[in-house]
Design an enzyme around this catalytic site. Structure first.
Site, PDB file in Angstrom:
ATOM      1  N   GLU A  57       0.869  -1.180   0.000  1.00 56.51           N
ATOM      2  CA  GLU A  57       0.000   0.000   0.000  1.00 56.51           C
ATOM      3  C   GLU A  57       0.901   1.225   0.000  1.00 56.51           C
ATOM      4  O   GLU A  57       1.577   1.507   0.997  1.00 56.51           O
ATOM      5  CB  GLU A  57      -0.903   0.047   1.239  1.00 56.51           C
ATOM      6  CG  GLU A  57      -1.813   1.270   1.203  1.00 56.51           C
ATOM      7  CD  GLU A  57      -2.591   1.522   2.494  1.00 56.51           C
ATOM      8  OE1 GLU A  57      -1.999   1.398   3.583  1.00 56.51           O
ATOM      9  OE2 GLU A  57      -3.783   1.853   2.397  1.00 56.51           O
ATOM     10  N   HIS A 147     -12.899   4.597   8.273  1.00 54.46           N
ATOM     11  CA  HIS A 147     -12.055   4.460   9.479  1.00 54.46           C
ATOM     12  C   HIS A 147     -12.730   5.102  10.676  1.00 54.46           C
ATOM     13  O   HIS A 147     -13.208   6.226  10.581  1.00 54.46           O
ATOM     14  CB  HIS A 147     -10.692   5.137   9.256  1.00 54.46           C
ATOM     15  CG  HIS A 147      -9.917   4.511   8.144  1.00 54.46           C
ATOM     16  ND1 HIS A 147     -10.179   4.770   6.824  1.00 54.46           N
ATOM     17  CD2 HIS A 147      -8.913   3.608   8.152  1.00 54.46           C
ATOM     18  CE1 HIS A 147      -9.363   4.063   6.061  1.00 54.46           C
ATOM     19  NE2 HIS A 147      -8.584   3.344   6.843  1.00 54.46           N
ATOM     20  N   LYS A 174     -13.685  -1.831   2.925  1.00 58.31           N
ATOM     21  CA  LYS A 174     -12.721  -1.804   4.042  1.00 58.31           C
ATOM     22  C   LYS A 174     -13.326  -1.063   5.234  1.00 58.31           C
ATOM     23  O   LYS A 174     -13.735   0.093   5.096  1.00 58.31           O
ATOM     24  CB  LYS A 174     -11.406  -1.119   3.625  1.00 58.31           C
ATOM     25  CG  LYS A 174     -10.411  -1.054   4.790  1.00 58.31           C
ATOM     26  CD  LYS A 174      -9.113  -0.366   4.439  1.00 58.31           C
ATOM     27  CE  LYS A 174      -8.279  -0.155   5.696  1.00 58.31           C
ATOM     28  NZ  LYS A 174      -7.158   0.759   5.486  1.00 58.31           N
ATOM     29  N   SER A 269       5.131 -11.847  26.478  1.00 55.89           N
ATOM     30  CA  SER A 269       5.098 -13.312  26.587  1.00 55.89           C
ATOM     31  C   SER A 269       5.774 -13.993  25.401  1.00 55.89           C
ATOM     32  O   SER A 269       5.589 -13.620  24.255  1.00 55.89           O
ATOM     33  CB  SER A 269       3.653 -13.790  26.674  1.00 55.89           C
ATOM     34  OG  SER A 269       3.631 -15.199  26.622  1.00 55.89           O
ATOM     35  N   LYS A 318      -5.261 -15.124  36.821  1.00 51.18           N
ATOM     36  CA  LYS A 318      -5.274 -16.547  37.179  1.00 51.18           C
ATOM     37  C   LYS A 318      -6.338 -16.915  38.208  1.00 51.18           C
ATOM     38  O   LYS A 318      -6.853 -18.027  38.187  1.00 51.18           O
ATOM     39  CB  LYS A 318      -3.907 -16.960  37.721  1.00 51.18           C
ATOM     40  CG  LYS A 318      -2.893 -17.083  36.628  1.00 51.18           C
ATOM     41  CD  LYS A 318      -1.579 -17.559  37.167  1.00 51.18           C
ATOM     42  CE  LYS A 318      -0.553 -17.488  36.059  1.00 51.18           C
ATOM     43  NZ  LYS A 318       0.760 -17.872  36.483  1.00 51.18           N
ATOM     44  N   ASN A 339      -4.055 -21.747  35.343  1.00 46.23           N
ATOM     45  CA  ASN A 339      -3.208 -21.124  34.320  1.00 46.23           C
ATOM     46  C   ASN A 339      -3.407 -21.774  32.954  1.00 46.23           C
ATOM     47  O   ASN A 339      -2.719 -21.440  31.995  1.00 46.23           O
ATOM     48  CB  ASN A 339      -1.719 -21.157  34.714  1.00 46.23           C
ATOM     49  CG  ASN A 339      -1.127 -22.535  34.533  1.00 46.23           C
ATOM     50  OD1 ASN A 339      -1.769 -23.527  34.838  1.00 46.23           O
ATOM     51  ND2 ASN A 339       0.078 -22.588  34.032  1.00 46.23           N
ATOM     52  N   ASP A 356       1.408 -24.695  36.532  1.00 45.69           N
ATOM     53  CA  ASP A 356       2.527 -23.825  36.907  1.00 45.69           C
ATOM     54  C   ASP A 356       3.555 -24.483  37.812  1.00 45.69           C
ATOM     55  O   ASP A 356       4.753 -24.311  37.647  1.00 45.69           O
ATOM     56  CB  ASP A 356       2.003 -22.593  37.657  1.00 45.69           C
ATOM     57  CG  ASP A 356       1.800 -21.415  36.721  1.00 45.69           C
ATOM     58  OD1 ASP A 356       2.274 -21.489  35.571  1.00 45.69           O
ATOM     59  OD2 ASP A 356       1.169 -20.440  37.145  1.00 45.69           O
ATOM     60  N   ASN A 414       4.670 -11.522  51.360  1.00 47.13           N
ATOM     61  CA  ASN A 414       3.959 -10.762  50.331  1.00 47.13           C
ATOM     62  C   ASN A 414       3.787  -9.313  50.743  1.00 47.13           C
ATOM     63  O   ASN A 414       3.728  -8.989  51.922  1.00 47.13           O
ATOM     64  CB  ASN A 414       2.583 -11.398  50.070  1.00 47.13           C
ATOM     65  CG  ASN A 414       1.988 -10.899  48.762  1.00 47.13           C
ATOM     66  OD1 ASN A 414       2.702 -10.783  47.767  1.00 47.13           O
ATOM     67  ND2 ASN A 414       0.701 -10.583  48.752  1.00 47.13           N
ATOM     68  N   ARG A 419      -2.962 -11.366  52.023  1.00 47.76           N
ATOM     69  CA  ARG A 419      -2.972 -12.409  50.980  1.00 47.76           C
ATOM     70  C   ARG A 419      -2.007 -13.535  51.353  1.00 47.76           C
ATOM     71  O   ARG A 419      -2.268 -14.702  51.115  1.00 47.76           O
ATOM     72  CB  ARG A 419      -2.568 -11.816  49.624  1.00 47.76           C
ATOM     73  CG  ARG A 419      -3.627 -10.921  49.022  1.00 47.76           C
ATOM     74  CD  ARG A 419      -3.203 -10.470  47.643  1.00 47.76           C
ATOM     75  NE  ARG A 419      -3.599 -11.410  46.605  1.00 47.76           N
ATOM     76  CZ  ARG A 419      -3.163 -11.343  45.351  1.00 47.76           C
ATOM     77  NH1 ARG A 419      -2.301 -10.403  44.974  1.00 47.76           N
ATOM     78  NH2 ARG A 419      -3.573 -12.210  44.450  1.00 47.76           N
ATOM     79  N   MET A 456      11.077  -7.934  36.421  1.00 45.14           N
ATOM     80  CA  MET A 456      10.690  -8.284  35.052  1.00 45.14           C
ATOM     81  C   MET A 456      10.888  -7.063  34.145  1.00 45.14           C
ATOM     82  O   MET A 456      10.778  -5.936  34.596  1.00 45.14           O
ATOM     83  CB  MET A 456       9.201  -8.689  35.052  1.00 45.14           C
ATOM     84  CG  MET A 456       8.697  -9.210  33.754  1.00 45.14           C
ATOM     85  SD  MET A 456       7.114 -10.072  33.998  1.00 45.14           S
ATOM     86  CE  MET A 456       5.943  -8.817  33.600  1.00 45.14           C
ATOM     87  N   TYR A 481      11.029 -14.662  33.820  1.00 48.44           N
ATOM     88  CA  TYR A 481      11.933 -15.231  32.811  1.00 48.44           C
ATOM     89  C   TYR A 481      12.254 -14.259  31.675  1.00 48.44           C
ATOM     90  O   TYR A 481      12.896 -14.625  30.705  1.00 48.44           O
ATOM     91  CB  TYR A 481      11.392 -16.555  32.262  1.00 48.44           C
ATOM     92  CG  TYR A 481      10.103 -16.431  31.492  1.00 48.44           C
ATOM     93  CD1 TYR A 481      10.113 -16.311  30.110  1.00 48.44           C
ATOM     94  CD2 TYR A 481       8.873 -16.424  32.143  1.00 48.44           C
ATOM     95  CE1 TYR A 481       8.935 -16.193  29.401  1.00 48.44           C
ATOM     96  CE2 TYR A 481       7.696 -16.305  31.433  1.00 48.44           C
ATOM     97  CZ  TYR A 481       7.738 -16.188  30.068  1.00 48.44           C
ATOM     98  OH  TYR A 481       6.569 -16.059  29.365  1.00 48.44           O
ATOM     99  N   GLY A 502      13.466 -18.902  35.741  1.00 47.27           N
ATOM    100  CA  GLY A 502      12.037 -19.016  35.436  1.00 47.27           C
ATOM    101  C   GLY A 502      11.785 -19.713  34.118  1.00 47.27           C
ATOM    102  O   GLY A 502      10.679 -20.196  33.861  1.00 47.27           O
TER     103      GLY A 502
END
Ligand code: NAP
Length: 534
Positions: A57, A147, A174, A269, A318, A339, A356, A414, A419, A456, A481, A502
């Site tokens: 395009e 659009h 479109k 991920s 989860k 999971n 897990d 924690n 929790r 992370m 990980y 991990g």
């Protein structure tokens, strides 16, 4: 056109199965070309061809200077791929601010000079199409586009829009809308699937990504794939490389089963790479996509067909996932988190599992067996150990449950103490706050398992526990990980502890999920090879 807002209820699914069957999809990949000069555009077109696009395009509104007759001639003559010319005005989200007559003249000229397609906006389509009536070259096609950068209207409203576009005499319809929620995409899938004319149905933004990836499944005429990540002509476009290299675009068809990872965020991920590469290697007709989900209940209500066959589940869904399943495996129930969710083919019920803890606990046991810290070779080397789990979310519960099962004494640390207390009560352990970790060293040779997202990407400089407190631990595991070597693992290794990444947990839980998704044995060696590469 159906008027229901629910995607692919069973009758839809039947029709879809009838429509497919050949296994070959005819959806095209179009690379948007947005060079500032004709020379730059030609370079980009070359890259699009090399990258595997079917057409380009050419966005004339991005050119800094434009001499229509000369530039169009060069672009059409020298493009190795079929060309679609778009000259998008500001009022439809493009860059062009000049005279409308000149703009439409340029598009007519592109047609006369041999373009394969042009795109005109619905607002001017009637006038434009009547101006070329009887003059359209054979095989030349006009895309009439609309659009919506604010939202995705109802199925009824989109149907009316499609009818208006069809009435202009468009060869291809479109519709591009904007996803505020992933369930918005379902309405565009429904329209695309039932369309009697060739249609491009795309939903912009990160929440609309599956509209682009699943285009061949629902019979879209084309999807856009960029030559470089982040250089997009509309929000949410994937790269050509990802469409072809990760999502196996050419193999997708109406019967392809959809799997995905439910999360928020979900872009980091590695699961889509892992599962799609494995699906391709064994010839399994499935696609695994990232599912950026805000409300898991709403997602399952809308995507209720058998085509959406299985899901992995990550932060922060989860625990909610457990409540949304029709049946939950006893281990997942005990852990309190799911999971992996499978839609049972016989009755469409959602069945929740927890895979897990298996990968993580096994990797930790292997780590300990390989060390001199234990001489317990027959039972679990975790038996009798003090096992400190940091975090009390889905992964935290799973690790605490798994460690307890293996005979460890479990402590949960924690941020939100309540929790931690909940889990401690459930499995019979001790709860402390994350702040107490620094001075928590009742004995030496303890095991530490981080199950929070601290460290992370992108916040790789963070760690859940100061380095000086690590000397009491003989083994440190990090569920994070991305990156593979977190600050926590690096500092643990420097402090003399065994470290377990991990990635081991990731691979272990992925084996389990893959087998549930496909009913095939997981290609374990391939999983390791893929994860070593990415
Ligand atoms: P989750 O259910 O949302 O739980 C997150 C946990 O992290 C909660 O305990 C939360 O504490 C804590 N937390 C989050 N941000 C924090 C911060 N800034 N400071 C202190 N504590 C914080 O998530 P999950 O599903 O258990 O996943 C947790 C991590 O494990 C993620 O990084 C995920 O990628 C990783 N994971 C890895 C694998 C693997 O295969 N390697 C598998 C699953 C999960 P509060 O209770 O106080 O909110």
């Amino acid at each position: 056109m159906k008027s229901s807002g629910v995607l692919l209820a069973s009758t839809d699914h039947l029709q879809m199965s009838c429509r497919g069957g050949t296994g070959r999809n005819y959806s095209l990949i179009c690379a948007p070309i947005m060079g500032k000069s004709v020379d730059q555009m030609l370079i980009e077109i070359g890259k699009a061809k090399a990258g595997g696009a079917d057409l380009v395009e050419v966005r004339l509104d991005y050119l800094n200077s434009f001499n229509p007759r000369q530039d169009l001639k060069i672009l059409i003559k020298r493009s190795p791929l079929p060309t679609l010319f778009t000259y998008r005005p500001k009022w439809e989200g493009g860059q062009y601010e000049g005279d409308e007559t000149q703009r439409l003249d340029a598009l007519r000229l592109a047609m006369e000079l041999g373009a394969d397609y042009i795109d005109v906006e619905l607002q001017v389509a009637h006038e434009f199409l009547s101006s070329i009536s009887g003059r359209k070259p054979e095989n030349f096609k006009v895309i009439v586009s609309s659009h919506n950068y604010q939202n995705t209207p109802s199925v009824e409203d989109i149907s009316i829009l499609v009818a208006r576009i069809q009435a202009t005499g468009a060869d291809i319809v479109k519709i591009a809308t904007t996803a505020l929620d992933i369930t918005d995409v379902a309405r565009v899938f429904q329209i695309t699937f039932h369309s009697q004319v060739p249609i491009i149905g795309l939903v912009m933004s990160e929440r609309g990504l599956i509209s682009r990836l699943l285009c061949p499944k629902f019979g879209g005429y084309l999807t856009f794939g960029t030559i470089e990540a982040g250089i997009v002509s509309a929000p949410g476009q994937p790269t050509l490389k990802d469409l072809l290299g990760i999502y196996n675009f050419r193999q997708l068809g109406p019967d392809t089963k959809v799997f995905g990872i439910i999360g928020n965020p979900v872009g980091h991920s590695k699961s889509p790479i892992l599962y799609n590469k494995a699906f391709k290697a064994v010839g399994f007709n499935g696609i695994y996509v990232p599912l950026l989900i805000d409300d898991i209940g709403k997602f399952f209500d809308v995507y209720s067909s058998a085509d959406f066959a299985g899901f992995s589940c990550t932060i922060p869904h989860k625990e909610d996932a457990l409540k949304r399943c029709d049946e939950v495996d006893p281990v997942a129930k005990a852990i309190g988190a799911v999971n992996c969710i499978i839609r049972r083919p016989s009755d469409g019920k959602l069945i929740g599992y927890n895979t897990d803890y298996i990968g993580a606990i096994t990797a930790i046991e292997d780590g300990l067996r390989g060390s001199h810290t234990t001489n317990n070779s027959s039972g679990s080397p975790l038996a009798g150990k003090l096992f400190v789990v940091v975090g009390a979310g889905g992964a935290g519960k799973a690790l605490a449950y798994g460690a307890k099962e293996k005979g460890a004494r479990v402590v949960i640390a924690n941020r939100t103490l309540d929790r931690a207390k909940e889990i401690a009560e459930l499995i019979g352990g001790q709860a402390i706050s994350i702040a107490e970790l620094e001075n928590f060293h009742p004995e030496n040779g303890m095991i530490l398992a981080n199950t929070t997202s601290i460290g992370m990407q992108p916040k790789v400089d963070l760690t859940p526990i100061p380095k000086r407190a690590l000397s009491s631990y003989s083994l440190v595991f990090d569920a994070v990980y991305t990156p593979k070597m977190t600050r926590l693992l690096r500092e643990a290794e420097e402090s003399g502890a065994i470290i377990v990444s991990g990635l081991e947990m990731f691979i272990g839980q992925a084996y389990e999920q893959y087998e549930r998704f496909t009913n095939l044995p997981a290609p374990k060696e391939l999983f390791r090879e893929i994860m070593a590469k990415y």
